[in-house]
Scaffold this motif. Structure first.
Motif, mmCIF file in Angstrom:
data_model
loop_
_atom_site.group_PDB
_atom_site.id
_atom_site.type_symbol
_atom_site.label_atom_id
_atom_site.label_comp_id
_atom_site.label_asym_id
_atom_site.label_seq_id
_atom_site.Cartn_x
_atom_site.Cartn_y
_atom_site.Cartn_z
ATOM 1 N N ALA A 461 0.893 -1.031 0.319
ATOM 2 C CA ALA A 461 -0.677 0.263 0.154
ATOM 3 C C ALA A 461 0.975 1.359 0.320
ATOM 4 N N ILE A 462 0.756 2.386 -0.791
ATOM 5 C CA ILE A 462 1.189 3.466 -0.567
ATOM 6 C C ILE A 462 0.180 4.169 1.050
ATOM 7 N N ASP A 463 2.245 4.641 1.470
ATOM 8 C CA ASP A 463 1.583 5.224 3.048
ATOM 9 C C ASP A 463 1.883 6.872 2.617
ATOM 10 N N PRO A 464 0.941 7.468 2.596
ATOM 11 C CA PRO A 464 0.939 8.878 2.359
ATOM 12 C C PRO A 464 1.271 9.678 2.924
ATOM 13 N N GLN A 465 2.076 9.176 4.385
ATOM 14 C CA GLN A 465 2.112 9.394 5.799
ATOM 15 C C GLN A 465 3.615 9.879 5.210
ATOM 16 N N TYR A 466 4.413 8.804 4.666
ATOM 17 C CA TYR A 466 5.766 8.664 4.104
ATOM 18 C C TYR A 466 5.975 9.462 3.115
ATOM 19 N N ASN A 467 4.836 9.732 2.138
ATOM 20 C CA ASN A 467 5.380 10.381 0.707
ATOM 21 C C ASN A 467 5.588 11.915 2.004
ATOM 22 N N LEU A 468 4.603 12.524 2.183
ATOM 23 C CA LEU A 468 4.316 13.401 3.430
ATOM 24 C C LEU A 468 5.325 14.264 3.986
ATOM 25 N N GLU A 469 6.014 13.104 4.537
ATOM 26 C CA GLU A 469 7.012 13.789 5.382
ATOM 27 C C GLU A 469 8.397 13.928 4.499
ATOM 28 N N ARG A 470 8.131 13.562 3.405
ATOM 29 C CA ARG A 470 8.924 12.906 2.833
ATOM 30 C C ARG A 470 9.387 14.270 2.300
ATOM 31 N N LYS A 471 7.955 14.857 1.608
ATOM 32 C CA LYS A 471 7.816 16.222 0.582
ATOM 33 C C LYS A 471 8.512 17.574 1.865
ATOM 34 N N ILE A 514 8.166 26.205 8.409
ATOM 35 C CA ILE A 514 8.050 24.254 8.882
ATOM 36 C C ILE A 514 8.330 24.273 10.407
ATOM 37 N N TYR A 515 9.037 24.426 10.503
ATOM 38 C CA TYR A 515 9.315 24.348 12.148
ATOM 39 C C TYR A 515 8.450 24.713 13.009
ATOM 40 N N LEU A 516 7.816 26.152 13.364
ATOM 41 C CA LEU A 516 7.005 26.564 14.207
ATOM 42 C C LEU A 516 5.514 25.837 13.479
ATOM 43 N N SER A 517 4.591 25.811 12.204
ATOM 44 C CA SER A 517 3.772 25.009 11.935
ATOM 45 C C SER A 517 3.963 23.426 12.459
ATOM 46 N N LEU A 518 4.485 22.867 12.732
ATOM 47 C CA LEU A 518 4.769 21.526 13.376
ATOM 48 C C LEU A 518 4.534 21.587 15.101
ATOM 49 N N GLN A 519 5.212 22.702 15.048
ATOM 50 C CA GLN A 519 5.635 22.633 16.788
ATOM 51 C C GLN A 519 3.880 23.072 17.121
ATOM 52 N N GLU A 520 3.399 23.940 15.929
ATOM 53 C CA GLU A 520 1.842 24.121 16.178
ATOM 54 C C GLU A 520 0.833 23.629 16.547
ATOM 55 N N ASP A 521 0.823 21.969 15.648
ATOM 56 C CA ASP A 521 0.207 21.212 16.172
ATOM 57 C C ASP A 521 1.009 19.969 16.932
ATOM 58 N N GLU A 522 2.181 20.358 17.318
ATOM 59 C CA GLU A 522 2.944 19.005 17.749
ATOM 60 C C GLU A 522 2.926 18.208 17.591
ATOM 61 N N VAL A 523 3.395 18.430 16.150
ATOM 62 C CA VAL A 523 3.572 17.076 14.831
ATOM 63 C C VAL A 523 4.853 16.318 15.185
ATOM 64 N N GLN A 524 6.257 15.582 14.873
ATOM 65 C CA GLN A 524 6.507 15.139 14.982
ATOM 66 C C GLN A 524 6.971 13.935 14.072
ATOM 67 N N LEU A 525 7.719 13.712 12.912
ATOM 68 C CA LEU A 525 7.900 13.031 11.939
ATOM 69 C C LEU A 525 8.054 11.878 12.502
#
Length: 660
Positions: A461-471, A514-525
Motif C-alpha cells: 500500500a502507498i503510505d501518504p504520511q511517508y510521502n508527506l514527510e519526504r516532501k 515549517i518548524y513553527l507549523s509542526l510545533q504548533e500542532d505538536e507534530v513529529q515525523l
C-alpha cells in the motif's frame, strides 16, 4: 588514519562533475549533466549530475550521493580509499594519524588483496629498474620493443626475478599475509612449498578504470615449450578477466575526448600505440570480447574501431566480437592492418600523423568490410553466398536502432546485389524466432515463479504520511533558506461583532515556517530516517549559514544517499527533455510558499483523519459516557478537518489566480 584536515581539503577540492567525468561521458542538460548509468546496462540516460548541488543521482539503480560516494560505489572503495584516490587526483598531501592494531584488522579481504597487488607492482618495478637481473633481462626486452623509459614508468611495467620464491619471500618479510598472496594468485602454495607464479617474466600490471591494480600479465622471455608465453593472474575477488580492459586507466580521458575507442588484442599493442600518440586504445588481453568489456567502453563513447592483425586468422577472431558490439547499440568500424602487421609493429614503424591518416583512409563500416571479406570467399558459389547473406542478416538483426538497421539493409543489398525485401523478410524470420524463444522462456519462468510463489503476495500500500514527510525534507533541503511571504488567517471581530478570519501576510524563512507549523500542532515525523534528517537539518540551520554543498559533506554515506535521492527527484524531469517537445514542466521554486502551505495543511488533514478513524473504531466498544466523549472529539476533529480543507482550497485557488 587520514587526518580531518586532509578529508576537508579533499571535499573542498573535489568537483563531482570532474570526478564522475573520468568514468562516465557527461553531456550538458540545462544546469546539470546527464549520461548513461555506470551501474546498469542502459541505452537511455538516467544518470544525473548537479554541479550546483555537487551531487549525483542514478535513477536506474537508485544510487546517489557526492563525489566520495560515487568513487565508493563505482570502484568498491572503502571511505578511506576513496579519500586517498581523490587526494591523489587533486594533488593533496595525505596527513595520517597512527592506526591502531584493531583498525588494521578491520581492513576487509578485498582491500587486503588490493594492498598486496599494489606492493607487487612496486616490487616488480623496483626489480626492473634497480636489480642487475631486471636491468639485464627485463629492461633489455622492453627497450628492444621500442618502449621509452617514460612509457615503461607510465604503464608500471616490471620484472619478476627468475627465482622460485624471490617475490614471495620479499612480501612475507615486509609483513604481507601469505593468505592474500595466494588469493591474488601472486604466490602458488602446494603443501609446504610456496613459489612465485610469475617467476622469470616481464610484468604488465592490469588496472581498473580508476588505476587500482587488479592483477598481472606476465610474459616469459625464454623458449620453453612447457610454459605459456603469456600468463595472467587467476580469477579472484578483485580480478575478473571478462570485466577488464587493459589500458582503460590510461585511455579513458582520450576515449571520451576523441569520442572513439580503438580496440586491439595485446598489452604491447596498447603500449606501442599509446607511445606513438594514439592514446584512446584498449585491449581485451587475448580473451574473446565480452558484454562487460563493451559496457566499460560505452560509458566513455558509443564508437569503437577494431584494429585487425593483417592475417586471416586474426581478422576472423576479431569479427566474432562485432555482433556483441552491435547488440549493445554501439557503432563499430573495422580497420585491417597490412599483411604481417599487428598494432604493435605497425605503430612502431609510423608516426602519429601517419597512423591517423591510415585509420582515416582504411577504417570502414563493419557491414561493408564483412561483406567484402566474405564475398571474396564465396565468389560465384551460390550456396556460400546464401550462407554469407544469412551471416550478414544475423549481424544486422543485432542492431537495436531501427533507422540504423534500415540503412545497413540498403547497404547490404547493394553490396550483395540482392533485393532489400529478401533481407527484410530474413530479418522478420529472425525476429519471429527470437520472439517465440523469448515467449517460451517467459512462460517457463512464469511457471517456475508460480511454483515458488503459489500464494499471491499482498500488494504494498502507498503510505501518504511517508510521502508527506519526504516532501517536508525535500522542501527544507531545496528551499529551507529562502525568505517567502506566507499568509496567516487570524481571528478578528468586525463592526457587527461577528468573528471573522483576516488574512495577515508575514515574511519568514521556509525552515522557520515549517518548524513553527509542526510545533504548533505538536507534530513529529514518524519515519525514523526522516526524523533523524529533520533534526540534523534544523540543527544545521540554527548553527550555520545554510550551504547545501557544505551540508551534504557532513553526512555519512547512508544519509547522503537518502538525501541525494530526495534532492534529485525533480531532476528526473530533465532527463525527458520535455522542453524540446514544447511541454513546460513547472518548477516548484515558482511557488514555494504555496508548496509549503499545501504540504503542511495536507499533513495536518491526514493526521486528523487518522485520529477520526481511530476514534470511530473505539466508539463501537465504548459505554454511553465514553461514547459521548468520543463523538464530541470526532465532531471537533471533523470541524477542524473542514476548516483545513477550506484553507487548502483557498491556497490553491489564490495561487492559481496569481499565476493567471
Amino acid at each position: 588514519m587520514i587526518s580531518k584536515s586532509t578529508i576537508d581539503a579533499v571535499f573542498d577540492a573535489a568537483r563531482v562533475e570532474e570526478v564522475i567525468g573520468d568514468f562516465v561521458t557527461l553531456k550538458k542538460s540545462g544546469s546539470n549533466y546527464k549520461g548513461l548509468s555506470p551501474f546498469v546496462n542502459e541505452k537511455t540516460p538516467s544518470f544525473m549530475v548537479s554541479p550546483v548541488k555537487q551531487i549525483w543521482k542514478d535513477f536506474s539503480s537508485g544510487k546517489g550521493g557526492n563525489a566520495i560516494s560515487f568513487i565508493m560505489e563505482h570502484e568498491h572503495f572503502s571511505y578511506p580509499e576513496a579519500i586517498r584516490y581523490l587526494a591523489k587526483k587533486y594533488g593533496i598531501e595525505i596527513e595520517e594519524t597512527e592506526q591502531s592494531d584493531e583498525e588494521k584488522e578491520q581492513l576487509n579481504e578485498k582491500e587486503s588483496m588490493f594492498i598486496v597487488s599494489e606492493f607487487a607492482k612496486k616490487y616488480f618495478e623496483e626489480t626492473l629498474f634497480h636489480a642487475e637481473e631486471g636491468k639485464a633481462i627485463g629492461m633489455t626486452y622492453f627497450k628492444e620493443r621500442g618502449f621509452t623509459q617514460e612509457t615503461i614508468k607510465e604503464f608500471g611495467l616490471g620484472y619478476s626475478p627468475d627465482q622460485w620464491s624471490a617475490f614471495t619471500d620479499a612480501a612475507l618479510q615486509k609483513g604481507y599475509s601469505l593468505e592474500y598472496l595466494e588469493k591474488t594468485g601472486l604466490t602458488i602454495v602446494k603443501e609446504d612449498r610456496k613459489f612465485d607464479r610469475f617467476k622469470g617474466r616481464v610484468m604488465f600490471p592490469i588496472q581498473s578504470m580508476s588505476g587500482r591494480v587488479l592483477g598481472f600479465g606476465g610474459r616469459i622471455l625464454i623458449t620453453d615449450k612447457k610454459a605459456a608465453k603469456y600468463l595472467n593472474s587467476p580469477e579472484s575477488d578483485i580480478y575478473h578477466k571478462s570485466k577488464v580492459l587493459y589500458g582503460i586507466f590510461h585511455a579513458k580521458q582520450e576515449i571520451a575526448k576523441q569520442d572513439n575507442c580503438f580496440l586491439v588484442e595485446g598489452y604491447t599493442d596498447v603500449i606501442q600505440m599509446h607511445q606513438t600518440g594514439i592514446k584512446n586504445v584498449v585491449a581485451s588481453s587475448g580473451t574473446a570480447l565480452t558484454p562487460d568489456q563493451i559496457r566499460l567502453i560505452s560509458r566513455l563513447t558509443k564508437n569503437i574501431t577494431m584494429l585487425f592483425d593483417g592475417d586471416a586468422a586474426g581478422i576472423r577472431a576479431s569479427m566474432r566480437g562485432v555482433d556483441l558490439i552491435l547488440e549493445a547499440g554501439m557503432n563499430v568500424r573495422v580497420c585491417p592492418l597490412p599483411d604481417g602487421e599487428d598494432p604493435d609493429s605497425f605503430a612502431r614503424k609510423h608516426s602519429k600523423e601517419q597512423l591517423d591518416e591510415y585509420f582515416k583512409n582504411n577504417a570502414t563500416d563493419f557491414i561493408r568490410f564483412k561483406a567484402n571479406l566474405l564475398m571474396g570467399e564465396a565468389k560465384s558459389d551460390p550456396i556460400k553466398k546464401a550462407e554469407l547473406i544469412r551471416d550478414m542478416v544475423q549481424s544486422i538483426s543485432k542492431i537495436p536502432d531501427q533507422i540504423q538497421k534500415e540503412i545497413y539493409v540498403q547497404e547490404c543489398a547493394r553490396i550483395m546485389d540482392i533485393s532489400e525485401d529478401v533481407i527484410f523478410n530474413s530479418l522478420a524470420q529472425i525476429g519471429r524466432k527470437e520472439l517465440a524463444d523469448a515467449n517460451k522462456k517467459y512462460v517457463q519462468e512464469r511457471k517456475q515463479m508460480e511454483v515458488v510463489h503459489s500464494e499471491q503476495q499482498p500488494k504494498e500500500a502507498i503510505d501518504p504520511q511517508y510521502n508527506l514527510e519526504r516532501k517536508i525534507i525535500e522542501i527544507l533541503l531545496l528551499y529551507g533558506n529562502m525568505e517567502e511571504q506566507f499568509i496567516e488567517l487570524l481571528l478578528d471581530v468586525n463592526e457587527d461583532n461577528e468573528v471573522i478570519e483576516v488574512e495577515h501576510k508575514v515574511e519568514q524563512k521556509v525552515y522557520e515556517r515549517i518548524y513553527l507549523s509542526l510545533q504548533e500542532d505538536e507534530v513529529q515525523l514518524t519515519n525514523p530516517t526522516f526524523k533523524v534528517i529533520y533534526k540534523d537539518i534544523m540543527d544545521y540551520f540554527n548553527h550555520n549559514v545554510w550551504d547545501l554543498e557544505k551540508y551534504l559533506k557532513t553526512l555519512n554515506p547512508e544519509m547522503a544517499q537518502e538525501v541525494t535521492s530526495i534532492i534529485m527527484e525533480d531532476e528526473k524531469e530533465t532527463l525527458h527533455n520535455w522542453e524540446s517537445q514544447n511541454i513546460i514542466v513547472k518548477q516548484k521554486v515558482q511557488g514555494v510558499s504555496q508548496y509549503v502551505t499545501e504540504t503542511i495543511l495536507t499533513l495536518r488533514m491526514y493526521l486528523l483523519n487518522t485520529m477520526i478513524e481511530k476514534y470511530k473504531v473505539k466508539l463501537k466498544d465504548s459505554d454511553e459516557k465514553r461514547s459521548y466523549e468520543m463523538l464530541t472529539l470526532i465532531m471537533d476533529y471533523t470541524s477542524l478537518m473542514n476548516m483545513f480543507s477550506k484553507r487548502l482550497g483557498q491556497v490553491t485557488s489564490r495561487f492559481k489566480t496569481i499565476e493567471e
